[in-house]
Design a protein around this motif. Structure first.
Motif, PDB file in Angstrom:
ATOM      1  N   ASP A  55       5.605  14.271  -0.561  1.00 19.24           N
ATOM      2  CA  ASP A  55       7.022  14.547  -0.800  1.00 19.24           C
ATOM      3  C   ASP A  55       7.527  13.974  -2.119  1.00 19.24           C
ATOM      4  O   ASP A  55       8.342  14.598  -2.810  1.00 19.24           O
ATOM      5  CB  ASP A  55       7.871  13.989   0.341  1.00 19.24           C
ATOM      6  CG  ASP A  55       7.764  14.797   1.618  1.00 19.24           C
ATOM      7  OD1 ASP A  55       7.416  15.986   1.536  1.00 19.24           O
ATOM      8  OD2 ASP A  55       8.015  14.240   2.705  1.00 19.24           O
ATOM      9  N   LEU A  56       7.083  12.741  -2.458  1.00 24.03           N
ATOM     10  CA  LEU A  56       7.676  12.007  -3.570  1.00 24.03           C
ATOM     11  C   LEU A  56       6.677  11.562  -4.631  1.00 24.03           C
ATOM     12  O   LEU A  56       7.086  10.975  -5.638  1.00 24.03           O
ATOM     13  CB  LEU A  56       8.413  10.766  -3.038  1.00 24.03           C
ATOM     14  CG  LEU A  56       9.621  11.006  -2.136  1.00 24.03           C
ATOM     15  CD1 LEU A  56      10.072   9.700  -1.506  1.00 24.03           C
ATOM     16  CD2 LEU A  56      10.760  11.631  -2.930  1.00 24.03           C
ATOM     17  N   GLY A  57       5.392  11.788  -4.382  1.00 19.92           N
ATOM     18  CA  GLY A  57       4.395  11.260  -5.306  1.00 19.92           C
ATOM     19  C   GLY A  57       4.356   9.744  -5.307  1.00 19.92           C
ATOM     20  O   GLY A  57       3.972   9.117  -6.296  1.00 19.92           O
ATOM     21  N   LYS A  58       4.760   9.124  -4.202  1.00 23.51           N
ATOM     22  CA  LYS A  58       4.852   7.667  -4.164  1.00 23.51           C
ATOM     23  C   LYS A  58       3.468   7.020  -4.166  1.00 23.51           C
ATOM     24  O   LYS A  58       2.601   7.396  -3.380  1.00 23.51           O
ATOM     25  CB  LYS A  58       5.599   7.204  -2.906  1.00 23.51           C
ATOM     26  CG  LYS A  58       7.095   7.154  -3.063  1.00 23.51           C
ATOM     27  CD  LYS A  58       7.706   6.202  -2.060  1.00 23.51           C
ATOM     28  CE  LYS A  58       9.208   6.112  -2.271  1.00 23.51           C
ATOM     29  NZ  LYS A  58       9.801   5.017  -1.512  1.00 23.51           N
ATOM     30  N   PRO A  59       3.274   6.021  -5.011  1.00 20.90           N
ATOM     31  CA  PRO A  59       2.014   5.280  -4.977  1.00 20.90           C
ATOM     32  C   PRO A  59       1.813   4.595  -3.632  1.00 20.90           C
ATOM     33  O   PRO A  59       2.760   4.051  -3.048  1.00 20.90           O
ATOM     34  CB  PRO A  59       2.184   4.249  -6.101  1.00 20.90           C
ATOM     35  CG  PRO A  59       3.237   4.803  -6.995  1.00 20.90           C
ATOM     36  CD  PRO A  59       4.163   5.565  -6.097  1.00 20.90           C
ATOM     37  N   ARG A  60       0.566   4.615  -3.136  1.00 25.53           N
ATOM     38  CA  ARG A  60       0.257   4.057  -1.828  1.00 25.53           C
ATOM     39  C   ARG A  60       0.649   2.579  -1.732  1.00 25.53           C
ATOM     40  O   ARG A  60       1.233   2.145  -0.735  1.00 25.53           O
ATOM     41  CB  ARG A  60      -1.234   4.235  -1.542  1.00 25.53           C
ATOM     42  CG  ARG A  60      -1.687   3.732  -0.181  1.00 25.53           C
ATOM     43  CD  ARG A  60      -3.156   4.074   0.070  1.00 25.53           C
ATOM     44  NE  ARG A  60      -3.583   3.642   1.378  1.00 25.53           N
ATOM     45  CZ  ARG A  60      -4.024   2.415   1.653  1.00 25.53           C
ATOM     46  NH1 ARG A  60      -4.090   1.514   0.676  1.00 25.53           N
ATOM     47  NH2 ARG A  60      -4.393   2.091   2.878  1.00 25.53           N
ATOM     48  N   THR A  61       0.323   1.814  -2.777  1.00 30.07           N
ATOM     49  CA  THR A  61       0.648   0.382  -2.752  1.00 30.07           C
ATOM     50  C   THR A  61       2.147   0.162  -2.620  1.00 30.07           C
ATOM     51  O   THR A  61       2.608  -0.723  -1.891  1.00 30.07           O
ATOM     52  CB  THR A  61       0.122  -0.302  -4.020  1.00 30.07           C
ATOM     53  OG1 THR A  61      -1.301  -0.146  -4.079  1.00 30.07           O
ATOM     54  CG2 THR A  61       0.454  -1.792  -4.023  1.00 30.07           C
ATOM     55  N   GLU A  62       2.933   0.980  -3.322  1.00 33.33           N
ATOM     56  CA  GLU A  62       4.392   0.854  -3.257  1.00 33.33           C
ATOM     57  C   GLU A  62       4.896   1.154  -1.851  1.00 33.33           C
ATOM     58  O   GLU A  62       5.781   0.461  -1.335  1.00 33.33           O
ATOM     59  CB  GLU A  62       5.025   1.807  -4.269  1.00 33.33           C
ATOM     60  CG  GLU A  62       6.533   1.647  -4.413  1.00 33.33           C
ATOM     61  CD  GLU A  62       7.106   2.550  -5.488  1.00 33.33           C
ATOM     62  OE1 GLU A  62       8.007   3.347  -5.159  1.00 33.33           O
ATOM     63  OE2 GLU A  62       6.648   2.463  -6.636  1.00 33.33           O
ATOM     64  N   VAL A  63       4.342   2.169  -1.200  1.00 31.23           N
ATOM     65  CA  VAL A  63       4.754   2.511   0.170  1.00 31.23           C
ATOM     66  C   VAL A  63       4.411   1.375   1.131  1.00 31.23           C
ATOM     67  O   VAL A  63       5.236   0.963   1.955  1.00 31.23           O
ATOM     68  CB  VAL A  63       4.087   3.824   0.628  1.00 31.23           C
ATOM     69  CG1 VAL A  63       4.400   4.089   2.098  1.00 31.23           C
ATOM     70  CG2 VAL A  63       4.559   4.989  -0.223  1.00 31.23           C
ATOM     71  N   LEU A  64       3.202   0.865   1.025  1.00 33.84           N
ATOM     72  CA  LEU A  64       2.778  -0.199   1.935  1.00 33.84           C
ATOM     73  C   LEU A  64       3.594  -1.468   1.718  1.00 33.84           C
ATOM     74  O   LEU A  64       3.950  -2.160   2.679  1.00 33.84           O
ATOM     75  CB  LEU A  64       1.289  -0.496   1.741  1.00 33.84           C
ATOM     76  CG  LEU A  64       0.327   0.620   2.163  1.00 33.84           C
ATOM     77  CD1 LEU A  64      -1.110   0.248   1.819  1.00 33.84           C
ATOM     78  CD2 LEU A  64       0.451   0.910   3.668  1.00 33.84           C
ATOM     79  N   MET A  65       3.919  -1.775   0.469  1.00 35.91           N
ATOM     80  CA  MET A  65       4.664  -2.997   0.163  1.00 35.91           C
ATOM     81  C   MET A  65       6.140  -2.864   0.543  1.00 35.91           C
ATOM     82  O   MET A  65       6.683  -3.684   1.281  1.00 35.91           O
ATOM     83  CB  MET A  65       4.540  -3.310  -1.324  1.00 35.91           C
ATOM     84  CG  MET A  65       5.395  -4.481  -1.784  1.00 35.91           C
ATOM     85  SD  MET A  65       5.459  -4.648  -3.584  1.00 35.91           S
ATOM     86  CE  MET A  65       6.483  -3.230  -4.049  1.00 35.91           C
ATOM     87  N   ALA A  66       6.784  -1.818   0.000  1.00 34.80           N
ATOM     88  CA  ALA A  66       8.241  -1.733   0.067  1.00 34.80           C
ATOM     89  C   ALA A  66       8.765  -1.051   1.327  1.00 34.80           C
ATOM     90  O   ALA A  66       9.939  -1.209   1.664  1.00 34.80           O
ATOM     91  CB  ALA A  66       8.767  -0.994  -1.160  1.00 34.80           C
ATOM     92  N   GLU A  67       7.915  -0.292   2.020  1.00 29.67           N
ATOM     93  CA  GLU A  67       8.404   0.447   3.185  1.00 29.67           C
ATOM     94  C   GLU A  67       7.686   0.020   4.466  1.00 29.67           C
ATOM     95  O   GLU A  67       8.284  -0.547   5.372  1.00 29.67           O
ATOM     96  CB  GLU A  67       8.249   1.950   2.953  1.00 29.67           C
ATOM     97  CG  GLU A  67       8.949   2.438   1.689  1.00 29.67           C
ATOM     98  CD  GLU A  67       9.804   3.662   1.913  1.00 29.67           C
ATOM     99  OE1 GLU A  67      10.662   3.645   2.806  1.00 29.67           O
ATOM    100  OE2 GLU A  67       9.594   4.646   1.180  1.00 29.67           O
ATOM    101  N   VAL A  68       6.391   0.252   4.539  1.00 35.47           N
ATOM    102  CA  VAL A  68       5.665  -0.032   5.782  1.00 35.47           C
ATOM    103  C   VAL A  68       5.670  -1.522   6.094  1.00 35.47           C
ATOM    104  O   VAL A  68       6.040  -1.950   7.193  1.00 35.47           O
ATOM    105  CB  VAL A  68       4.216   0.504   5.690  1.00 35.47           C
ATOM    106  CG1 VAL A  68       3.428   0.110   6.940  1.00 35.47           C
ATOM    107  CG2 VAL A  68       4.217   2.017   5.515  1.00 35.47           C
ATOM    108  N   GLY A  69       5.269  -2.343   5.117  1.00 34.41           N
ATOM    109  CA  GLY A  69       5.201  -3.782   5.358  1.00 34.41           C
ATOM    110  C   GLY A  69       6.540  -4.387   5.701  1.00 34.41           C
ATOM    111  O   GLY A  69       6.648  -5.241   6.594  1.00 34.41           O
TER     112      GLY A  69
END
Length: 473
Positions: A55-69
């Motif tokens: 959807d957003l081209g979001k980097p995996r590390t950014e998703v795991l850090m800022a959203e999932v974690g």
């Protein structure tokens, strides 16, 4: 897939019936749902990363850090701290009122609506939901139609982990949100922009529904002339590059002493080259713009600026990519100052003094965040005293979101109402006052009943004659 409009009232009514059943009241039940939410984020993290990449081209590390974690951590901590948050309170009162047993109960508001945006769709959906669960509310989640893969994923995984009689996902666009807003809710929590916020506030007013509005605005950065401009540039650029600048707390423009502007530009160029040695256009550490329309909006703003582009971000319209772009010598009235940029463009506005920078900020709507870089306590105190913003952050950007114990809120055009951890719990909680008057108090209450004797009037109105201490200025 959009939720059937005809089903939306039935969903709301079902959640309201669940709430009235008392199912959500026990603390242990709420804790279980919070742990389930954490398990969902943890177990389904790869699907979540894939959806946000699409959807957003979001980097995996950014998703795991800022959203999932963040969701895992906040859900677990909220579950652990909930018994303390939910304790009935007994305020300290005068001795003669203690037999009345003054009490404050923590009551859930009821059935609530959470409308989340596209830019950080996981944390901005589940952060408010954590508070609603902790408070004992039932809730509808309405994610953004601009992240269709992620929104559809929520509809599939939420019922696998959370009680579907209590928490539901409604997907769709204008018809679906319009139907939701026709209904009465016990609280609406909206994160997004001011234009839509006005529509939601107008709809809520018809039912006297309380609101939390988490909006945005142009969050400025003020750099003290004596501060290390190289370090400031590094920290500002990092904050601007998160999610390609598509976050409400992104630094929107920089106010810098005129004779320090070129030094700051050189520092931005240096750190950009360090962050993205081959450029950000194809970097796995840099995201895409959400839609073609937003991409065109940003490139249009750039095409109209009267400032000097000193770091030229390359553009790939087909992939909705736009590299970080720095523009210096931007003046008031420039296209880049018209609206919240919400993208990887950073205007630099030169000023001749700190006072001029303060006046520039104060002449505009109150921002969600004011960033300031200074080592001087006098400068910090001046900014605290002379400006208004939802938050004021010194010597860094974006990182304040990692402090779970701080309230997050706007002021004025940037929104109202608080969130994060206990503050979100408080948002969805009614403080329900109570006293329990004993029969034995009747002799002491006799004075209140008419007709009143002169002595009774004197006693009942004694507070009028309370001594007022002299003012000390």
């Amino acid at each position: 897939m959009a939720t059937s409009v005809s089903m939306i009232p039935k969903i709301r009514d079902g959640l309201r019936a669940t709430f009235r059943s008392g199912m959500t009241r026990p603390i242990a039940w709420r804790q279980h749902q919070l742990y389930q939410l954490a398990r969902m984020a943890q177990n389904e993290r790869e699907l979540i990363c894939d959806a946000l990449k699409k959807d957003l081209g979001k980097p995996r590390t950014e998703v795991l850090m800022a959203e999932v974690g963040s969701i895992i951590e906040r859900a677990v901590k909220s579950a652990q701290q909930l018994p303390e948050w939910a304790k009935t309170e007994y305020p300290e009162v005068a001795d003669w009122q203690k037999p009345w047993k003054p009490t404050v109960y923590k009551a859930p508001r009821g059935t609530v609506l959470i409308v989340s945006p596209w830019n950080y769709p996981m944390i901005l959906s589940f952060q408010p939901l954590i508070g609603a669960i902790a408070a004992g509310c039932t809730a509808v989640l309405k994610p953004s139609e601009l992240v269709p893969t992620f929104s559809q994923l929520l509809a599939e995984i939420v019922p696998k982990y959370l009680d579907p009689n209590t928490y539901r996902v409604v997907n769709g666009a204008v018809p679906e949100i319009s139907k939701l807003l026709e209904l009465q809710w016990d609280h609406i929590f909206y994160t997004g922009n001011g234009r839509v916020a006005r529509i939601i506030a107008s709809a809520a007013a018809k039912h006297l529904t309380p609101l939390t509005l988490e909006l945005g605005g142009k969050s400025p950065v003020i750099i003290d002339s004596a501060y290390d401009h190289d370090l400031a540039a590094k920290r500002i650029l990092w904050g601007k590059c998160n999610n390609a600048g598509q976050i409400c707390v992104a630094p929107d423009y920089v106010l810098v002493q005129r004779d320090k502007q070129d030094e700051l530009v050189r520092a931005f160029q240096k750190h950009y080259n360090a962050f993205f040695p081959e450029g950000a256009l194809d970097s796995p550490s840099f995201g895409s713009i959400v839609s073609d329309s937003h991409h065109k909006r940003l490139t249009s703003l750039l095409s109209r600026t009267k400032g000097d582009v000193v770091l030229q971000g390359r553009v790939d319209a087909a992939r909705r990519r736009l590299e970080p772009t720095i523009v210096k010598n931007v003046a008031g009235g420039d296209s880049l100052l018209e609206e919240e940029l919400f993208g990887p463009i950073l205007p630099i506005v030169p000023v001749d003094s700190l006072d001029q920078a303060v006046d520039f900020v104060n002449a505009r709507s109150h921002p969600l965040v004011l960033y300031a870089f200074s080592d001087k306590e006098s400068v910090k105190q001046q900014l605290v005293s002379e400006t208004q913003s939802g938050g004021i952050i010194f010597n860094d950007t974006f990182q304040q979101l990692a402090v779970h114990e701080l309230p997050f809120a706007g002021v004025g055009e940037s929104g109202y109402g608080y969130q994060v951890m206990k503050y979100t719990y408080d948002t969805f909680t009614q403080l329900r006052s109570s006293i329990d008057m004993p029969k034995e108090a009747e002799p002491y209450l006799a004075i209140r009943y008419p007709p009143h004797s002169e002595e009774a009037v004197k006693a009942l109105t004694a507070a009028v004659h309370t001594p007022i201490p002299p003012s000390r200025q």
